[in-house]
Structures are given as C-alpha cells and as structure tokens.
Design an enzyme around this catalytic site. Structure first.
Site, short mmCIF file in Angstrom:
data_model
loop_
_atom_site.label_atom_id
_atom_site.label_comp_id
_atom_site.label_asym_id
_atom_site.label_seq_id
_atom_site.Cartn_x
_atom_site.Cartn_y
_atom_site.Cartn_z
N GLU A 189 -2.27 36.73 14.11
CA GLU A 189 -1.45 37.96 14.04
C GLU A 189 -0.72 38.19 15.37
O GLU A 189 -0.53 39.32 15.79
CB GLU A 189 -2.30 39.20 13.70
CG GLU A 189 -3.07 39.12 12.43
CD GLU A 189 -2.24 38.74 11.22
OE1 GLU A 189 -1.01 38.98 11.24
OE2 GLU A 189 -2.80 38.17 10.27
C1 LIG Z 1 -7.56 30.65 11.20
C2 LIG Z 1 -6.11 30.97 11.29
C3 LIG Z 1 -5.53 31.78 10.32
C4 LIG Z 1 -4.16 32.03 10.37
N1 LIG Z 1 -3.57 32.77 9.36
C5 LIG Z 1 -2.22 32.84 9.30
C6 LIG Z 1 -1.57 33.41 8.17
O1 LIG Z 1 -2.20 33.91 7.24
N2 LIG Z 1 -0.21 33.38 8.13
C7 LIG Z 1 0.53 32.83 9.13
O2 LIG Z 1 1.75 32.83 9.02
N3 LIG Z 1 -0.05 32.30 10.24
C8 LIG Z 1 -1.40 32.29 10.34
N4 LIG Z 1 -2.01 31.73 11.43
C9 LIG Z 1 -1.20 31.25 12.53
C10 LIG Z 1 -1.33 32.12 13.76
O3 LIG Z 1 -0.68 33.34 13.56
C11 LIG Z 1 -0.78 31.32 14.95
O4 LIG Z 1 -1.75 30.32 15.22
C12 LIG Z 1 -0.52 32.19 16.17
O5 LIG Z 1 0.56 33.05 15.94
C13 LIG Z 1 -0.23 31.34 17.41
O6 LIG Z 1 0.69 30.35 17.16
P1 LIG Z 1 0.36 28.84 17.57
O7 LIG Z 1 -0.96 28.49 17.01
O8 LIG Z 1 1.51 27.98 17.20
O9 LIG Z 1 0.20 28.88 19.14
P2 LIG Z 1 1.39 28.80 20.20
O10 LIG Z 1 2.48 29.72 19.82
O11 LIG Z 1 1.75 27.37 20.41
O12 LIG Z 1 0.67 29.37 21.48
C14 LIG Z 1 -0.21 28.60 22.31
C15 LIG Z 1 -0.47 29.39 23.59
O13 LIG Z 1 0.78 29.59 24.29
C16 LIG Z 1 0.99 30.98 24.49
N5 LIG Z 1 2.40 31.29 24.32
C17 LIG Z 1 3.21 30.96 23.29
N6 LIG Z 1 4.45 31.43 23.50
C18 LIG Z 1 4.43 32.08 24.67
C19 LIG Z 1 5.40 32.79 25.43
N7 LIG Z 1 6.64 32.97 25.00
N8 LIG Z 1 5.02 33.31 26.62
C20 LIG Z 1 3.75 33.17 27.06
N9 LIG Z 1 2.80 32.51 26.39
C21 LIG Z 1 3.12 31.97 25.20
C22 LIG Z 1 0.16 31.68 23.44
O14 LIG Z 1 -0.16 33.01 23.82
C23 LIG Z 1 -1.05 30.77 23.33
O15 LIG Z 1 -1.97 31.09 24.33
C24 LIG Z 1 -3.38 31.50 11.42
C25 LIG Z 1 -3.98 30.72 12.42
C26 LIG Z 1 -5.32 30.43 12.35
C27 LIG Z 1 -5.92 29.54 13.40
#
Ligand SMILES: Cc1cc2nc3c(=O)[nH]c(=O)nc-3n(C[C@H](O)[C@H](O)[C@H](O)COP(=O)(O)OP(=O)(O)OC[C@H]3O[C@@H](n4cnc5c(N)ncnc54)[C@H](O)[C@@H]3O)c2cc1C
Length: 590
Positions: free
Chosen positions: A435
């Site tokens: 989220e």
């Molecule tokens: C169990 C689970 C359930 C989920 N359920 C859903 C769902 O129902 N629907 C859905 O759409 N998604 C879902 N997600 C996805 C979830 O919302 C994303 O994993 C989350 O938004 C983070 O994206 P990412 O994993 O690509 O991490 P990334 O965006 O790659 O982030 C990796 C790290 O980099 C940091 N970061 C990224 N961008 C920036 C920035 N601009 N500035 C500073 N730091 C940054 C982040 O804070 C994090 O620490 C789910 C994920 C999991 C693991």
C-alpha cells in the site's frame, strides 16, 4: 496457546476518546450508536475473531493458498469462515445502507478491523478491500456500474482486488504498461499484474478487479493512467455470468501472510479482458486513491491488531516460563524480571498509542463524511489526510517492533516455526512494504500534507497535542514520569513546528531535502501523536475504567514518557542534521 481476544476495556477507552477529540460524537445519531451498539458489536467481533479466525491462522501458515489449474485454492476452513463472516454481517458493517450495508461509523468498523488483523491477517486482507472498492465505485463510477456491482460487493458475495503493480511499476506507477483498447461502450485490457492480493481464490464466485491501465492516446506518466473495473466473470442484466479473460497464473511463496494468495494476474491472453472505465479517462490514479486511502488506514489497523496479538502471546508465555530464582531460591516466571516487564510495557504502550491514533483517524473520517457543516467537513478531511500516512507507516513499523519484541520475550521458543509469535512477526513485516512503502507514506506526509499548505494543518494538530499535554496533572507515584511525558510533548511539538518551518522554507531550493528527512519526520510526528493519545487516556481513564484498569493506563502513559518519547529527540536530531549527510552520501561507496 490461547486464541486471540480483543482487549475490550482498552478498545472502548480509545474508541470513546477518538469520538470525543475528532468531534464525531456530536454527529447526528453517533452518540446513540456508540452507546447502544458499540458494546455488543465489539464483544461479538472479539468472539468471532477468537473462535473462528484465530484457530485458522496457523493452519493458513502451514497450508498456504495454492494455485491449481482451476484457480487458487485457499487453506482448509477459509471458505467456511468467509461464509460465516458474510452471513454474520461483518463485510457490510460500515457499507452504505443504500447498497444493503449497515451504515455503521468508520470508527466502529476500525475497532473491528483491528480484531480481524490480530486474529488472522491473511484472512482479514480479503474483506478489507470491500469498503475501499465501494468508495471508488460510489465516488467515481457510472450509475450503471454501481447498480450492477455495489450490492453484490456489499454483501461479500463478490470479493474485490486492487491491480496496480507490474514488474517495472512498483512505487513508481507512472510506468504502468497494461493496455486498454476501446471496445464498443467498454474496453479490452492486455497486460500482466504482479503481487495482487486475493487476485484469485475460492471464497467467492466472482472477483471484481480494479485495474490501472493506459489507453493508446494517453499522455506519458501518471497523468495517462486510467482505472478500469474488470470482473473475473462478466455479469449480464439477466443475472447470467460469462468468464472474463483475466487469470491468476501463479502465486508467490512468501515469508508471511501465506494464506493470502499474492497472485500474478494475466489479462488479455485470449482476445482481451473486458473492462469498464471508472472515473474520468486519464484520472485513474486519483480514483484509485479513494480505494488506497481506505487500505492505508486498513494496514495501520491490521498492524495494530498484530501488535496486540504479539503482546497477548508474549504475556501468556512470560507468565508460564520459569527462569531464574527469587531470593528464597524458588524459580520465577520470567514476567517477574524487570527487563521482561520492560519489553512487555514497551509492547503495550506502543500498541495502545497506535490504537488511539488509528481510531482518531477513523473518527475524523466520519466527521469528514457526515458533518452537516461544510467547513467542519473540510477541516476534518484535511486532518484525516494528514493522519493517514502516519497511521499506515507508524503503526506498521510499530507492529514490526512489537512483534520482534514478542519473539524476544519467547527466547529460542519464539524462533521456531511452530511458535505463533514467529508467524505474527513474519506477517507483520509486510505492513511497511505494501500500500505504498513507508518511505512513500513519509514523502506524502512531508511534501503533500506539510510543505504544500505551509504547515497549516500540522500546526493545528500540534496545538491540540500541546493542549492535551498541558491538561496532564502529574501526581501520585508517577508524577515524575508523567511530568516527562508532559514536557517531552511540549518541547517536541515546539521543535517539530520549528523544524517543519525550516524544511518548508528550504525544500524549494534543496531537491534532496524531503527524501533525506521525510522518514524521520514521520516517525517524529508518530511518536508525538502516540504520546498525545496516551496523555489524553491518562487524563480520562479514571472516569471511564475501574481503578485497576485506570492505574494501568496511567502506568502506560508514564512508561511511554520515559521509554518512547525520548526517541523524538533522536528523530529531531536526524531531521535537523541528517539532511546534509544523506545528500553527500549520494557519492558514497555503499
Ligand atoms: C504480499 C504483497 C501483497 C501485495 N498486494 C498488492 C495488491 O493487492 N495490489 C497491488 O497492486 N500491489 C500489491 N503489492 C505490491 C506492493 O504494493 C509493492 O510491493 C510496493 O508498492 C513496493 O513496490 P516494489 O515492491 O516494486 O518496491 P520498489 O518500488 O522497487 O521499492 C524498493 C525500495 O526502494 C524505495 N523507493 C522506491 N522509490 C523510491 C523513491 N522515489 N524515493 C525513495 N525511495 C524509493 C522503496 O521505499 C523501497 O524501500 C503487494 C506486495 C506484496 C509483497
């Protein structure tokens, strides 16, 4: 190990406090609902959570959901529990009455949501999507869509899912690639979504997906994204349904929430998934935020439930586990050791502070939705907007800390798979990630909710915290710690106000400043806001609780003043001095 039970006296205290300080109690009919209905609802929710959901929690951890050719199969007992959950009216509790809901306040639903999360987070995540989905439909969708879907969603007959994330589009949704092509009065969607919670399952016959996608004429970036409703089975007006072109092709094997199926969804392998536009074209992210804001509060509440469950497990264990001896040589339960009591009090005070804050945000939403006076609604909306990222991020980080302490209280026993506390710790770890990661929440707080209005709404909140601190009357055995709570809150608010003013002033010319300070800024505010809640509770407890319970609440406030509030100074120092270090670290060898 005993099943989950809600701490009803503390829940009631936080509930009444939230209704009071948000102004919600003055809403028409609100006081009557709290007086006449809250008690039986909370008691029966606590029973359902403890008797039905809690025993299924370890089952789901050991027998996770699995992806079969016919679709996702949930762990044994989940289908039956979901049917009872719907039949007992828990899905529709706070849903609008015009779609068959019971229209109860968000505040009551918040207390109940905490219980579902504490008893079984995997299960709780499925129905939690419902209210947000209904909100998105009601605010943004056409009447035809509302008429076709809202009642089925309200009853829980059809579940919902949120489809944002793609392999290249996580925090940065501007890179969403799922495509939508016009098809008569509807659309055909093509693409792949990952990490979709409850994207497929056997709890309901139909699943209504809310999907972010891009149309061919869309401008690049977030402004080109639109929101579509894509049902698993397309309903016709005569009640028949046709399978749509959207399927779960696999599910993730995860460290926690193993019963919650986290699906890879493929749309359009066979000619295109039929979808219907929700809201305006190219305004999809804005529309999705209606659903996401609900979920952000939901993550805070579920996390709070996990913190509470950790405390229950650790306290039970500490009462039974014998280690060390007293002066007469008899073995002692570890709960008698000062350091174990320190851990348990830290767990309890953080949990109650988080409860107060999350419930206050929920009650503020009730004012934002239902107050007659438009000015009061606008003020409450801005306050809820400020509190939402704090509730999501601070409460989920609190749950990780509290469940980690829970493992520590269990010693080696907590580290083995069979211990429920180890599951709670693993389950809690998702809270800061999904989220919107907790950094994304912090960025939202500082840049959109503080810098943008030049600290106006923050200033109002800080003034209220100061008022509550001034009203504290430190006396009795806890006079000194309560005096620390009082002075810590007053000094902390003054320092935060000044730091915010400096950040507002500098942020326009220092592009890295928000990124370098936001996380600590959010935690600083979270700690002060948590202290605010406990200060209020310490003042009110005598009038609402029996003498023993009231003393315990004062103990908690005093403990928080001595053991948690000092962390505010660390966050202050980092916010004030840390920015330059992080900016310079851009070239550091990591
Ligand atoms: C169990 C689970 C359930 C989920 N359920 C859903 C769902 O129902 N629907 C859905 O759409 N998604 C879902 N997600 C996805 C979830 O919302 C994303 O994993 C989350 O938004 C983070 O994206 P990412 O994993 O690509 O991490 P990334 O965006 O790659 O982030 C990796 C790290 O980099 C940091 N970061 C990224 N961008 C920036 C920035 N601009 N500035 C500073 N730091 C940054 C982040 O804070 C994090 O620490 C789910 C994920 C999991 C693991």
């Amino acid at each position: 190990m005993s099943p989950y039970r809600a701490p009803l006296a503390l829940v009631r205290l936080a509930l009444n406090q939230a209704a009071e300080i948000s102004g919600a109690r003055a809403l028409p009919g609100y006081d009557e609902v709290l007086r006449d209905l809250a008690e039986p609802i909370l008691e029966s929710a606590s029973r359902f959570a403890g008797d039905v959901l809690s025993p299924l929690n370890p089952v789901g951890d050991r027998t996770p959901s699995r992806c079969e050719p016919q679709g996702v199969v949930t762990p044994p007992g989940f289908v039956e529990a979901y049917r009872r959950f719907c039949a007992d009216g828990w899905v529709s509790l706070a849903a609008p009455t015009e779609h068959g809901g019971q229209g109860l306040p968000t505040l009551i639903s918040a207390a109940v949501t905490e219980m579902w999360g504490g008893a079984n987070l995997s299960f709780a995540m499925c129905p939690e999507l419902t209210l947000g989905a209904l909100g998105a439909l009601r605010v943004h969708a056409s009447t035809d869509l509302v008429d076709l879907y809202a009642a089925h969603i309200t009853s829980g007959e059809w579940a919902t899912a949120m489809c944002l994330t793609e392999p290249q589009a996580g925090s940065d949704l501007s890179t969403v690639r799922t495509r939508a092509e016009p098809d008569g009065d509807a659309w055909r969607l093509f693409g792949r979504k990952i990490f979709i919670s409850w994207g497929d399952h056997d709890l309901t016959d139909n699943i209504i997906h809310f999907v972010l996608a891009r149309t061919s004429d869309a401008p690049p970036g977030v402004k080109g994204i639109s929101l579509f409703l894509v049902p698993k089975k397309v309903p016709a007006a005569d009640g028949t349904v046709t399978k749509n072109d959207i399927d779960a092709v696999s599910i993730e094997h995860k460290m926690g929430i193993r019963a919650s199926p986290t699906c890879v969804m493929v749309l359009g392998e066979h000619g295109g998934a039929r979808g219907w536009l929700v809201g305006k074209l190219h305004d999809g992210l804005g529309c999705m935020f209606t659903m996401m804001n609900h979920m952000r509060l939901g993550v805070g509440l579920h996390s709070l439930g996990l913190a509470e469950r950790s405390l229950q497990l650790a306290r039970d264990y500490a009462r039974e586990r014998l280690q060390g001896r007293n002066t007469s040589g008899a073995q002692r339960p570890i709960i008698e050791h000062a350091d174990v009591r320190r851990m348990l009090l830290l767990m309890k005070s953080l949990t109650q502070a988080a409860r107060g804050l999350a419930y206050t945000a929920a009650a503020t939403l009730d004012v934002a939705h239902s107050a007659k006076d438009p000015t009061q609604r606008a003020v409450a909306t801005r306050r809820a907007d400020l509190l939402t990222p704090v509730v999501k991020a601070w409460c989920s980080d609190v749950a990780v800390e509290v469940s980690s302490l829970g493992v520590q209280v269990h010693g080696g026993t907590g580290f083995v798979d069979d211990a429920e506390i180890s599951q709670v710790y693993r389950d809690a770890r998702i809270g800061p990630i999904f989220e919107g990661t907790n950094y994304i929440q912090a960025q939202d707080l500082l840049s959109r909710k503080v810098v943008r209005d030049r600290g106006a709404v923050l200033g109002e909140l800080l003034a209220e915290i100061e008022k509550a601190a001034q009203a504290l009357a430190p006396s009795g055995a806890h006079a000194r710690p309560l005096a620390h709570l009082q002075s810590g809150l007053l000094d902390g608010c003054a320092a935060l106000r000044q730091a915010a003013a400096e950040l507002i002033e500098r942020s326009a010319r220092e592009p890295e400043l928000i990124g370098a300070t936001a996380y600590n800024f959010l935690h600083w505010l979270g700690i002060l806001a948590g202290g605010w809640q406990l200060a209020l509770s310490a003042t009110r407890a005598g009038a609402e609780l029996n003498a023993k319970e009231a003393q315990a609440v004062v103990d908690l406030a005093a403990f928080y003043g001595a053991h948690v509030l000092p962390r505010a100074s660390t966050h202050e120092a980092i916010v004030r001095r840390g920015a330059e270090t992080v900016a310079k670290a851009a070239t550091a060898d990591l």
